[in-house]
Design a protein around this motif. Sequence first.
Motif, PDB file in Angstrom:
ATOM      1  N   UNK A  49       6.353  -4.495   6.932  1.00 21.40           N
ATOM      2  CA  UNK A  49       4.900  -4.435   6.817  1.00 21.40           C
ATOM      3  C   UNK A  49       4.394  -3.059   7.219  1.00 21.40           C
ATOM      4  N   UNK A  50       3.733  -2.392   6.288  1.00 23.72           N
ATOM      5  CA  UNK A  50       3.091  -1.121   6.645  1.00 23.72           C
ATOM      6  C   UNK A  50       1.582  -1.348   6.641  1.00 23.72           C
ATOM      7  N   UNK A  51       0.884  -0.954   5.578  1.00 27.31           N
ATOM      8  CA  UNK A  51      -0.554  -1.227   5.609  1.00 27.31           C
ATOM      9  C   UNK A  51      -0.812  -2.724   5.574  1.00 27.31           C
ATOM     10  N   UNK A  52       0.114  -3.465   4.987  1.00 27.94           N
ATOM     11  CA  UNK A  52       0.040  -4.922   5.038  1.00 27.94           C
ATOM     12  C   UNK A  52      -0.838  -5.578   3.998  1.00 27.94           C
ATOM     13  N   UNK A  53      -1.462  -4.781   3.162  1.00 27.64           N
ATOM     14  CA  UNK A  53      -2.436  -5.354   2.224  1.00 27.64           C
ATOM     15  C   UNK A  53      -1.771  -6.266   1.196  1.00 27.64           C
ATOM     16  N   UNK A  54      -0.563  -5.920   0.810  1.00 24.23           N
ATOM     17  CA  UNK A  54       0.150  -6.719  -0.193  1.00 24.23           C
ATOM     18  C   UNK A  54       0.871  -7.900   0.422  1.00 24.23           C
TER      19      UNK A  54
END
Lengths: 158, 290, 785
Positions: free
Chosen positions: A101-106
Motif C-alpha cells: 500500500x502506497x497512496x492506497x487509493x486503488x
Amino acid sequence: MMSLKTQINFKLNGQPVTVTVPVTMNTLTMLRDELDLTGTKYACGEGECGACTIRLDGKTINSCLMYAVDCDGREVVTIEGLKSGETLHPLQQAFVDHGAIQCGFCIPGMIMQADYLVENNPDLDRARIRRGLEGNICRCTGYTKVLDAITSVVESRE
Amino acid sequence: MSEITNYLSPCSLDDAVRALADGDVTVLCGGTDLMPQMEAGQREYASTLMNIRRIEGLAEITLTGDTCRIGALTTVSEILTSQLLDEVAPVLVAAADQFASDQLRNAASIGGNICNASPAGDMIIPLLLLNAVVELASWQDGAIQTRLISLHEFFKAPGKTVRQNNELFAAVLFDKPPPGFVAHFCKPGPRPALEIATVSIGIGGVLEDGVFSDVRAAMGAVAPTPIRARRVETTLEGLPLNADNIRAASVSAGEDATPIDDVRASSWYRDHLVRVLTKEVLNDVLENTN
Amino acid sequence: MNKKTIATHIEKTTLIGQRVRKPDAADKSTGKTRYINDLVLPQMLYGKILHAGRPHAQIVSIDTTAAEQLPGVHGVLTGKDVAGLKFGFVRDNVALKETVRCEHDEVAAVAAETEEIASQALGLIKVEYKDLPGVFSPEDGRREDAPLIRGDFPGNKSLHFAFEHGDLTAAEAESDIIVDNVFKVHHVTHCCMGTSCAIADFDNNGKLTIYSQTQYPYNYKMDLAPALGMHPGDIRVIQPPVGGAFGSKLDVYPYEPIAALLAKKTGRPVKVLYTREEEFKSAPTRQPAVIHMRTGCKKDGTLTFRSADVLLDNGAYTSWGPTIPVVMMRTVSGHYRVPVIAYNAQAIYTNNPYAGSFRGYGNVQTTFATAQQIDMLAEQLDMDPIEFRLMNAQKPGERTPQQAFLRECALDKCLTTAADATDFVTRQKEYGLLRNSDSRYKKGIGIASSIHNAGGAKIHKSDGCGTMLKVDDYARATLITGASEIGQGIDTVISLIVAEELGIPVEHVTLMNNDSDLAPWDVGVHASRTTFIAGEGARRAAVKARQQILNAASTFAEISADELDLRDGFVVRDKEGSIVIKLEKLLRQMHFQPEPELVMVTDYYEPNSEPEGADHISNMSAAYSHAVHIAEITVDTWTGEIKVDKITSAQDVGRVISRAGLEGQTEGGIAIGLGYALTEDMQLEDGMLKNPCFRDYKVITAPEMPELDLHFIEDGCAEGPYGAKGAAELPTIVIAPAIANAFYNATGVRILSTPLSPEKVVRALILAQQADVSSSDSMATAAVS
Ligand SMILES: Cc1cc2nc3c(=O)[nH]c(=O)nc-3n(C[C@H](O)[C@H](O)[C@H](O)COP(=O)(O)OP(=O)(O)OC[C@H]3O[C@@H](n4cnc5c(N)ncnc54)[C@H](O)[C@@H]3O)c2cc1C
Ligand code: FES
Ligand code: FES
C-alpha cells in the motif's frame, strides 16, 4: 435533470438497508454520497480502473457502471464490510504486512477483487492472480507487492 | 432533455415484452455499455427505464438436441465457466477469456454485447463462426411472438441493429458444429484483456486429411459492424491448409477488411494486423488438429 | 499475546534497512482513510469549471445570466473577475481566461449546492469564441510566420538554458566516431488515481484555509497568493491523504485559485474535484521534447564530447516542465565522463497542454537519448559493451564539468552487478546473432544507465527542511516536519528513524506534516530529496532528543551518558544491555522535578550543496546516485508488441532505510517508466486530446508487469541519513532506453522516439526490411520518430 426516484432494499455489509435513489444513479455514487461509505473509490467512472470494485451477490463488479436500482434485493459487500470486528481481513493484513500500500487509493478495489479471486480459485498461482487483477489499476506500487500479498494469503490457506 | 417517468424491473418475459409494446423504453441489462454512453451524453433515456435482470429463465445455457441456446441475461463470466460451452463451442469460451476484466465479465451480458452492436463486440465474432441466430421476442395479438434472424444479418451500423423497439433480445442460438470443427479467436493488444479490440479475428472449419472445409471466418473492428470474412472463407474452402493457402487467406483477409483510423490504431495497422492474425489463427488451427 | 515477563537485558538491534509497516496502511486497507476526494465540509458547495474545449481563441463574449439564475447556484466567475491576478513561474497564467490558449483553458466557474446543479449551470453559460490559428509543435512555433501565442513572448520563446564546456570543434576533430541522432519524446501524464481536488474555505478574518493535494506546501502558498491577490501568510494549507502525486502537485494549477475565488465569492467552503476526463485534459504532462544529440569517442573508447540541442514543447503556460533542461543538462554533462559539452535548450510556446514536473524530471527524456547513444558507440567500436561503459564511468571523487561532486559514485558497481546478474554480454551476443532468423518472436537484452541528484536539488535559495520533535510523558514521540506524504512513504522512513534513535517502537511515533500552520518550512517532495533531507532532519532532531534523554538518565543513574543507550522503551547500559530505567518513567521524572524539563527539540537541516545558479556550475545536490537497468524483451515481429520479460535493476541507494518502502518505490517507478516506454501516449490532434480515458491511454496493469530483480548497492553516503541517498526517480528514468536498446539487440532496428508502441514497431520493422538497411539506423528511425 430531476430523475425519477425509486425505493430499493438490499443487504449492505450484512445489514438490511432501504434507500430511495434516482433510477439513473450509479451504485458508486449511492454508496459514497447517500450511504457515506467512502472506502469505495471513484477513479475513472468507466469500468477501467477497478477502484470502485464491490461484491454483488458474491461477484465483483465495478460499482461505477452499475445502476443503483439494480442492487434491489441483492447482497452488497464493500471494503468496509470486509473486516470482522477488530481484526483486519487476512488480505487486508497481508497488504499491510507486505508493503503493498502506497497512496492506497486503488487498494480497496484491489482487495475486494483479490478476495474474490482467492475465494473462487482453488488453484490460484501468481500468473492467475496477475490476470485476475487486469481490471485494477495501481499507479504507485508496480503491483509486485500486491501480488506478494495475495500469494501469501493463498499459500497460508493451503 | 427527456425525463424518465417510469422504472420497471419485470420478473417475467411476458411482463417485459408487454412493457416494450407500450413504447418508449430503455432496456437495461448489465449497464456496462448503457451507463457510460448515457454519462457521456451519447444517448438519451426513453420515458421508461426497464431493468431486465430479474426476468426468470433468460440466463440459461442449454443444449436441446443439437441446438445450443444462451439466454440474453447470461453474463460473460457464466459463458467463461460453462462446462457445456467448453464442450460445444470452446471458441466462445476463449473469447470470453479475452473480454475485459472479472468485474466487467460479471456484469456484462451476452444480450447487451450483441444489442450494443459494437464493431468490436467480442462475443459476436465467435457466434458468427457458429452461424448463430438471434431470437427476438415481442408482444403481439395478446401473446409473445418470437422471430429468428441470423446474427450476421442482425447488425446495420455501429450501435444499430434490426431489432425493433418493441422487441426484446431473448436468446442467441446455434447448432452444435459438425464433428472435427475447430475454431480459433484472437485479439491482440499489449494487455491480455482490458482492451477494446483494435481488431479481432475468428476462423473455424473442419480439417480432415489436411483439407479445410466448412470454413467460417469473422472479423471485428475492421468495418462498421462485425463481419463474416467471405473472401477468406472462399480462399480456404476445400483446399489443403498449407503455408501457401494460409498466405493467400491472409491477403484475402486484407480485402475483407475496411478498417478506419481512430485513436486505437490507424487503418494501416489494422489492415496489417488482420493479415498477420489470419496467419496466426490458421496456424493455431493447424497445430491444434495435428 | 500478552508478554508479562520483562527481560532484564535488551540486545542492540537496528531498524535501519528493516521492513516496517507503513503507519497509514491499515486504515487504507479498510477504506477508513479519508482522502481529500472524500471530504465534505458543512455548508460546502461544489465548484465546476467550464473548459474552453478549443486550442486557441479569443473570447468575444460570455453570458452567465442564465447560470446565475439557476436555483442552487451561488456564484459564477469569469475572466473579468480575475483580471490582473497573474500567477505561475513567469506570471503567464490566470485562473480564468479571456484568451484561450489550450484545450482545457478555464473560461468560467460555478459554485452550486450539488455537482449536478453546477454541471447544469455550466451548460447554461453562453460563450462566443473567435477561433485563432494555433501552434501545435515547437518546430512550428519557432517558425517566423508562426501565429504568436502571447504578445509578451516574441517568437513564442519561453525559457532558454545553455551550458558549454571545452572546445567543441577540437573535440569533434579528435573523435573517431560520432553518433548523431534526433530523439523525440512524447506527452504523457501522471494519472494519479485520486483525481485533482481542492477545497477552499475563508474565515471571517480573511484567512484562507485550502485543503490541497500539494506536495510543496510552503512555496505553494507563495505561488497561490498572487492568483488571489493575497499575502501568502494569510493562507493555511491542509494536506489530507491523496491518491498519488508523482510530481503533478508541485505547482499551483488554475482549479486551486478557482476553488478559493468561488469560496470567497460565496462565503462558503467550495470543493473542486476533477472527473477522470478533466484530469486527463487538464492535469500537467511530462515535458515533450525533440533532442538533437551528438556524442563522440576515440577508437580506444574514450568519450570526447557530447552536444545536445533540445527543443521543448512548452505548451500554453509555463509550469515546471520548461525548467527541466536544468536536470537534462546534468545527465548530458555527467554520468559517463564527457570532457566537452555543448548544451542548448529552448522551450517554445504552443497551444498544447502544458507540462509540469513528473517523476524523473527531464532525466527520463535525456536518458532516452544518452543511453541509446552510448549503446550505439559500444557497437560501432566493437568493444565489450560493459568494458566500454566501465572505462568511461565516472569514479568516486570526480567532478562533472558542471561541478557536481561525485563524492561517492557506484556507477561501476551498478554496471557490473546488473551485467553479472543477467549474463549480459553473452546474452546480447547470442540474441544479436539470432536477429536475422525468420522466427516471429525475437528476444533482446538492453542496458541503460543514468545519474540523478540524490541529495536534494538546490533550485531554490534553500533546499532545507525544518523539524520539531517532542517526546511526551508516555514515551510517545511526535515529529512535526515540513515534508509531505503523498503515498511515497516518508511517514515510514521518519517514524523508523525516530524509533531507531529513541529506542521506541515505530508505532509510538506520530508524524504531523499536513498543516502549514503547524509544520515548519520545507521545499517539497521532489528531486528524490525527502528521505535524504527530511530523513536527515528527523535524524538530527531525534539525536538531539536522545542526547537530552541520555543526559537526564545519566544524572539519574549516575552513569556517564555515553555508556547508556535507548532500546525497546528502556534506558540500558550500552555494553551489557542491562536495564537502567523505563523510558516513560524517566521522562516523567524529568518533567516532575524541581527544574522541570520536557523533551522538545527543533532542527533545521540545510544540505551541503550549492544553489544551481545562472551559469549552471555548482554542486547543486548533496549527493548523486546512479542506476543501471537491464531489460529482457520478446518482440512479436508480426503485431509489433514488445513483451518485457524481466527487468534487472542495480541502483546506488547509499543505504537502505525502509526496505519495503524502497522496493515499492522502485517497483512503482519501473511501472511508470514501462508505461512511458511502451503504452502511454497522449494523442493530441491540433492540441485536442483524443484519448482522455484509461481505455485508450494505457497505463501498465498487473499482467504486463515483468519479473523484477532488484539490486541495491549500499556503499553509503557521507551526507545522507545513515548513509542513504535519494532513490525514487531513477527507477522511472532508466527503463525506456534499456527497452529501446533491447529492441535494437533483438531486431537491429533503432527506434528513437517514445513510446515503442506496437504500430510504431511494425512500421519500423517493415521499413527496415523494405530498405534492407536494417543496419542503417537513421533510415529506419527517421520515419518512425
Ligand atoms: C471498461 C470496459 C471494458 C469493456 N471491454 C469489452 C471487451 O473486452 N469486449 C467486448 O465485447 N465488450 C467490452 N465492453 C462493452 C460491454 O461491457 C459489453 O458490450 C457488454 O456485454 C454489454 O452488456 P451489458 O449487459 O452491460 O449491456 P447494457 O449496457 O445493459 O446494454 C447494452 C445495450 O444493449 C441493450 N440491451 C441489453 N440487453 C438487451 C436485450 N436483452 N434486449 C434488447 N436490448 C438489450 C441496451 O438497451 C443497451 O443499448 C467493455 C465495456 C467497458 C465499460
Ligand atoms: S471508478 Fe469504476 S472502474 Fe474506475
Ligand atoms: S497505491 Fe496508489 S494507486 Fe495503488
